[in-house]
Design a protein around this motif. Structure first.
Motif, PDB file in Angstrom:
ATOM      1  N   LYS A 114       0.824  -1.218   0.000  1.00 30.66           N
ATOM      2  CA  LYS A 114       0.000   0.000   0.000  1.00 30.66           C
ATOM      3  C   LYS A 114       0.859   1.268   0.000  1.00 30.66           C
ATOM      4  O   LYS A 114       0.552   2.233  -0.703  1.00 30.66           O
ATOM      5  CB  LYS A 114      -0.915   0.022   1.228  1.00 30.66           C
ATOM      6  CG  LYS A 114      -1.990  -1.029   1.269  1.00 30.66           C
ATOM      7  CD  LYS A 114      -2.970  -0.789   2.402  1.00 30.66           C
ATOM      8  CE  LYS A 114      -2.367  -0.858   3.788  1.00 30.66           C
ATOM      9  NZ  LYS A 114      -1.970  -2.230   4.172  1.00 30.66           N
ATOM     10  N   THR A 115       1.929   1.263   0.800  1.00 25.13           N
ATOM     11  CA  THR A 115       2.740   2.482   0.914  1.00 25.13           C
ATOM     12  C   THR A 115       3.449   2.789  -0.397  1.00 25.13           C
ATOM     13  O   THR A 115       3.534   3.960  -0.806  1.00 25.13           O
ATOM     14  CB  THR A 115       3.756   2.348   2.062  1.00 25.13           C
ATOM     15  OG1 THR A 115       3.042   2.173   3.289  1.00 25.13           O
ATOM     16  CG2 THR A 115       4.614   3.594   2.169  1.00 25.13           C
ATOM     17  N   THR A 116       3.957   1.777  -1.084  1.00 26.58           N
ATOM     18  CA  THR A 116       4.596   2.003  -2.382  1.00 26.58           C
ATOM     19  C   THR A 116       3.611   2.596  -3.374  1.00 26.58           C
ATOM     20  O   THR A 116       3.927   3.555  -4.094  1.00 26.58           O
ATOM     21  CB  THR A 116       5.170   0.693  -2.936  1.00 26.58           C
ATOM     22  OG1 THR A 116       6.167   0.197  -2.035  1.00 26.58           O
ATOM     23  CG2 THR A 116       5.801   0.912  -4.299  1.00 26.58           C
ATOM     24  N   LEU A 117       2.385   2.060  -3.414  1.00 29.64           N
ATOM     25  CA  LEU A 117       1.371   2.598  -4.312  1.00 29.64           C
ATOM     26  C   LEU A 117       1.009   4.021  -3.920  1.00 29.64           C
ATOM     27  O   LEU A 117       0.904   4.910  -4.786  1.00 29.64           O
ATOM     28  CB  LEU A 117       0.128   1.704  -4.286  1.00 29.64           C
ATOM     29  CG  LEU A 117      -1.065   2.176  -5.131  1.00 29.64           C
ATOM     30  CD1 LEU A 117      -0.681   2.343  -6.597  1.00 29.64           C
ATOM     31  CD2 LEU A 117      -2.245   1.206  -4.988  1.00 29.64           C
ATOM     32  N   MET A 118       0.829   4.267  -2.632  1.00 29.96           N
ATOM     33  CA  MET A 118       0.475   5.603  -2.152  1.00 29.96           C
ATOM     34  C   MET A 118       1.549   6.622  -2.515  1.00 29.96           C
ATOM     35  O   MET A 118       1.256   7.690  -3.074  1.00 29.96           O
ATOM     36  CB  MET A 118       0.273   5.560  -0.639  1.00 29.96           C
ATOM     37  CG  MET A 118      -0.031   6.902   0.003  1.00 29.96           C
ATOM     38  SD  MET A 118      -1.727   7.442  -0.331  1.00 29.96           S
ATOM     39  CE  MET A 118      -1.822   8.875   0.743  1.00 29.96           C
ATOM     40  N   LEU A 119       2.803   6.314  -2.214  1.00 29.01           N
ATOM     41  CA  LEU A 119       3.883   7.254  -2.492  1.00 29.01           C
ATOM     42  C   LEU A 119       4.063   7.466  -3.993  1.00 29.01           C
ATOM     43  O   LEU A 119       4.314   8.592  -4.443  1.00 29.01           O
ATOM     44  CB  LEU A 119       5.188   6.758  -1.873  1.00 29.01           C
ATOM     45  CG  LEU A 119       5.217   6.673  -0.345  1.00 29.01           C
ATOM     46  CD1 LEU A 119       6.568   6.145   0.134  1.00 29.01           C
ATOM     47  CD2 LEU A 119       4.926   8.021   0.282  1.00 29.01           C
ATOM     48  N   ILE A 128       4.943   7.324  11.056  1.00 31.36           N
ATOM     49  CA  ILE A 128       6.077   7.298  10.131  1.00 31.36           C
ATOM     50  C   ILE A 128       5.626   7.629   8.708  1.00 31.36           C
ATOM     51  O   ILE A 128       6.224   8.471   8.029  1.00 31.36           O
ATOM     52  CB  ILE A 128       6.787   5.933  10.174  1.00 31.36           C
ATOM     53  CG1 ILE A 128       7.379   5.695  11.569  1.00 31.36           C
ATOM     54  CG2 ILE A 128       7.894   5.864   9.122  1.00 31.36           C
ATOM     55  CD1 ILE A 128       8.086   4.362  11.731  1.00 31.36           C
ATOM     56  N   ASP A 129       4.551   6.985   8.236  1.00 30.66           N
ATOM     57  CA  ASP A 129       4.103   7.186   6.855  1.00 30.66           C
ATOM     58  C   ASP A 129       3.811   8.649   6.510  1.00 30.66           C
ATOM     59  O   ASP A 129       4.114   9.079   5.395  1.00 30.66           O
ATOM     60  CB  ASP A 129       2.873   6.323   6.571  1.00 30.66           C
ATOM     61  CG  ASP A 129       3.220   4.843   6.434  1.00 30.66           C
ATOM     62  OD1 ASP A 129       4.423   4.529   6.326  1.00 30.66           O
ATOM     63  OD2 ASP A 129       2.305   4.013   6.451  1.00 30.66           O
ATOM     64  N   PRO A 130       3.192   9.450   7.408  1.00 34.75           N
ATOM     65  CA  PRO A 130       2.913  10.841   7.024  1.00 34.75           C
ATOM     66  C   PRO A 130       4.152  11.632   6.608  1.00 34.75           C
ATOM     67  O   PRO A 130       4.067  12.526   5.751  1.00 34.75           O
ATOM     68  CB  PRO A 130       2.275  11.434   8.287  1.00 34.75           C
ATOM     69  CG  PRO A 130       1.574  10.269   8.911  1.00 34.75           C
ATOM     70  CD  PRO A 130       2.516   9.118   8.690  1.00 34.75           C
ATOM     71  N   GLY A 131       5.314  11.310   7.163  1.00 36.44           N
ATOM     72  CA  GLY A 131       6.540  11.990   6.751  1.00 36.44           C
ATOM     73  C   GLY A 131       6.900  11.680   5.317  1.00 36.44           C
ATOM     74  O   GLY A 131       7.364  12.558   4.563  1.00 36.44           O
ATOM     75  N   PHE A 132       6.679  10.451   4.886  1.00 38.58           N
ATOM     76  CA  PHE A 132       6.912  10.082   3.492  1.00 38.58           C
ATOM     77  C   PHE A 132       5.882  10.747   2.580  1.00 38.58           C
ATOM     78  O   PHE A 132       6.214  11.198   1.483  1.00 38.58           O
ATOM     79  CB  PHE A 132       6.848   8.565   3.343  1.00 38.58           C
ATOM     80  CG  PHE A 132       8.079   7.848   3.812  1.00 38.58           C
ATOM     81  CD1 PHE A 132       9.117   7.573   2.946  1.00 38.58           C
ATOM     82  CD2 PHE A 132       8.200   7.442   5.132  1.00 38.58           C
ATOM     83  CE1 PHE A 132      10.254   6.913   3.381  1.00 38.58           C
ATOM     84  CE2 PHE A 132       9.333   6.781   5.574  1.00 38.58           C
ATOM     85  CZ  PHE A 132      10.365   6.516   4.701  1.00 38.58           C
ATOM     86  N   HIS A 133       4.637  10.785   3.029  1.00 35.63           N
ATOM     87  CA  HIS A 133       3.595  11.436   2.230  1.00 35.63           C
ATOM     88  C   HIS A 133       3.982  12.880   1.932  1.00 35.63           C
ATOM     89  O   HIS A 133       3.864  13.354   0.790  1.00 35.63           O
ATOM     90  CB  HIS A 133       2.259  11.430   2.980  1.00 35.63           C
ATOM     91  CG  HIS A 133       1.689  10.077   3.220  1.00 35.63           C
ATOM     92  ND1 HIS A 133       0.555   9.869   3.980  1.00 35.63           N
ATOM     93  CD2 HIS A 133       2.082   8.841   2.808  1.00 35.63           C
ATOM     94  CE1 HIS A 133       0.279   8.583   4.016  1.00 35.63           C
ATOM     95  NE2 HIS A 133       1.185   7.936   3.319  1.00 35.63           N
ATOM     96  N   LEU A 154      11.465   8.216  -4.108  1.00 39.34           N
ATOM     97  CA  LEU A 154      10.101   8.646  -4.408  1.00 39.34           C
ATOM     98  C   LEU A 154       9.892   8.819  -5.909  1.00 39.34           C
ATOM     99  O   LEU A 154       8.827   8.474  -6.435  1.00 39.34           O
ATOM    100  CB  LEU A 154       9.810   9.954  -3.670  1.00 39.34           C
ATOM    101  CG  LEU A 154       9.784   9.858  -2.137  1.00 39.34           C
ATOM    102  CD1 LEU A 154       9.651  11.237  -1.524  1.00 39.34           C
ATOM    103  CD2 LEU A 154       8.657   8.962  -1.660  1.00 39.34           C
ATOM    104  N   ASP A 155      10.896   9.350  -6.586  1.00 37.76           N
ATOM    105  CA  ASP A 155      10.792   9.482  -8.043  1.00 37.76           C
ATOM    106  C   ASP A 155      10.698   8.116  -8.710  1.00 37.76           C
ATOM    107  O   ASP A 155       9.930   7.931  -9.680  1.00 37.76           O
ATOM    108  CB  ASP A 155      11.999  10.247  -8.597  1.00 37.76           C
ATOM    109  CG  ASP A 155      11.937  11.738  -8.302  1.00 37.76           C
ATOM    110  OD1 ASP A 155      10.832  12.255  -8.050  1.00 37.76           O
ATOM    111  OD2 ASP A 155      12.997  12.392  -8.333  1.00 37.76           O
ATOM    112  N   ALA A 156      11.453   7.153  -8.191  1.00 35.46           N
ATOM    113  CA  ALA A 156      11.389   5.797  -8.749  1.00 35.46           C
ATOM    114  C   ALA A 156      10.006   5.199  -8.535  1.00 35.46           C
ATOM    115  O   ALA A 156       9.446   4.548  -9.435  1.00 35.46           O
ATOM    116  CB  ALA A 156      12.457   4.918  -8.103  1.00 35.46           C
ATOM    117  N   ALA A 157       9.423   5.429  -7.362  1.00 34.03           N
ATOM    118  CA  ALA A 157       8.070   4.937  -7.100  1.00 34.03           C
ATOM    119  C   ALA A 157       7.074   5.611  -8.035  1.00 34.03           C
ATOM    120  O   ALA A 157       6.161   4.960  -8.570  1.00 34.03           O
ATOM    121  CB  ALA A 157       7.698   5.191  -5.643  1.00 34.03           C
TER     122      ALA A 157
END
Length: 438
Positions: free
Chosen positions: A19-24, A47-52, A209-212
């Protein structure tokens, strides 16, 4: 019902499905297309909100139907107004929540979808199956009539033939396929025992993130995905977040202390509080002009040696606590204690504001929602105040000798031994504060 932007929820049947890979990837790709995406995270994840935020440049807030009342949820969802699209990353499986809801919802991601009208994009790990994946999708589609499954993204697709079989199954049950992610070439995100390694610890974060984003752009129909977004507004409520614990808040912030919910920091600042950051790992002490010092959670066990050697930080914290409140959450609570034993069995001296002794030599997981009723004033709250939070750590309590800070129960109402502590102006809890409770 107050109007809110159209939105989508990224969810799955279980944790560990990508899910996180798809979200990012979606946040990165859509932002590059000029879409003003407003991100959210369902459930108690800090943790995830920082990546978002890194992926799209917009603050991400947690939405939690167990810990937050309608008023708090409405205010946070309202931050999406002015954006083009709200995108929320679910937690665990779509319908997974606590066993007993009690006074509130059970915290399942599905509840946010039902409350907002944001349809679900279901991410399916299709390893080892073909048309049978459609049966899973159909079950999710029919589980709750108030939750709309707008389509699926297939993950870990082995080959074009495999994808064709999967699409045939989905077509048979009338569920759109919005993308198919190949098993080869997927983007891996480094993990640690509490989840992803923090965004600020990623030396090549933007490249990741660009790769994702490139991966998702290549394998998801972005136009079709955006077109299925919907909303039906959100009901208002009267509850609010607790007031800031002080006018000037000295907040520890570095690799050892970083777990605090973004909505709390945003609320403190909007309420007029000044947040002063300092780094214990850099041997910095809280500024003497502050009214309160707050040590959030994080990974003190990974930096215990440096914290033990940070004499200026320790002396400054002890001086501060002579006249003003020092409050710690989880890792911050441990750092306020007498000692911390790392995974090798080595004991490290901590700040000594409390008698707490903790150990990581033998890992023991503590996980779950917490409802605390304060036995004594703490962190700006009065005796008897009820607070909702979440606990997640792997330490073992060896000694917790000080006055119990609160009566603490889990989501089922069962008492837990992690009561928190108070000694003079020093207070601490193992749970991270999310919101107050009526």
């Amino acid at each position: 019902m107050k109007p809110i932007p159209k939105g989508l929820m990224i969810s799955a049947p279980s944790s560990g499905t990508g899910k996180t890979t798809l979200m990012l990837g979606l946040l990165n790709a859509l932002s590059k297309r000029g879409v003003d995406v407003r991100p959210f995270k369902s459930g108690p994840d800090y943790i995830d909100p920082g990546f978002h935020r890194a992926a799209c440049g917009r603050a991400s807030f947690n939405l939690d139907t167990w810990a937050m009342g309608a008023g708090v949820l409405a205010d946070l969802i309202g931050t999406s107004r002015g954006g083009d699209l709200a995108l929320i990353e679910g937690s665990m499986g779509l319908f997974d929540g606590v066993a007993s809801a009690g006074e509130t919802s059970n915290g399942a991601s599905a509840d946010i979808s039902a409350l907002t009208g944001w349809p679900v994009i279901l991410l399916l790990d299709v390893s080892g199956q073909a048309q049978s994946a459609a049966a899973t999708a159909l079950g999710f589609k029919t589980m709750r009539p108030d939750v709309h499954i707008a389509g699926v993204v297939l993950n870990k697709v082995a080959s074009p033939r495999h994808e064709n079989l999967l699409r045939l199954g989905m077509e048979r049950v009338g569920i759109p396929v919005l993308g198919a992610l190949p098993r080869q070439g997927s983007v891996a995100l480094p993990e640690r025992h509490l989840g992803l390694v923090q965004a600020e610890e990623q030396p090549e974060l933007m490249a990741l993130l660009d790769a994702a984003g490139d991966f998702i752009t290549a394998h998801v129909d972005l136009d079709l995905l955006v077109s299925v977004a919907r909303s039906h507004g959100f009901p208002d409520g009267t509850d609010t977040l607790p007031p800031p614990p002080g006018q000037r808040i000295a907040l520890a912030r570095d690799a050892a202390f970083s777990f605090i919910y973004p909505h709390l920091l945003d609320h403190w600042r909007h309420a007029g509080a000044e947040v002063q950051l300092f780094s214990p790992l850099a041997n910095e002490a809280p500024d003497d002009s502050a009214d309160i010092c707050w040590l959030p959670g994080g990974y003190p066990e990974l930096h215990a040696g440096r914290l033990a050697a940070a004499d200026r930080f320790r002396a400054g914290l002890q001086d501060f606590a002579q006249t003003r409140t020092v409050h710690g959450e989880c890792g911050g609570y441990m750092a306020m204690g007498a000692g911390l034993i790392d995974k090798t069995g080595t004991r490290h001296q901590m700040a000594g504001l409390l008698g707490l002794e903790t150990s990581y030599e033998t890992r023991k997981m503590h996980l779950g929602y917490r409802l605390a009723t304060l036995n004594t004033p703490a962190s700006g709250q009065t005796t008897g105040a009820r607070l909702r939070g979440h606990e997640f750590h792997y330490s073992t309590i060896l000694s917790q000798p000080d006055t119990p800070l609160a009566h603490v129960v889990d989501a089922n109402g069962d008492a837990v031994p992690e009561t928190g502590s108070r000694r003079g102006n020093a207070t601490g809890t193992f749970f991270h504060l999310i919101a107050g409770a009526s």
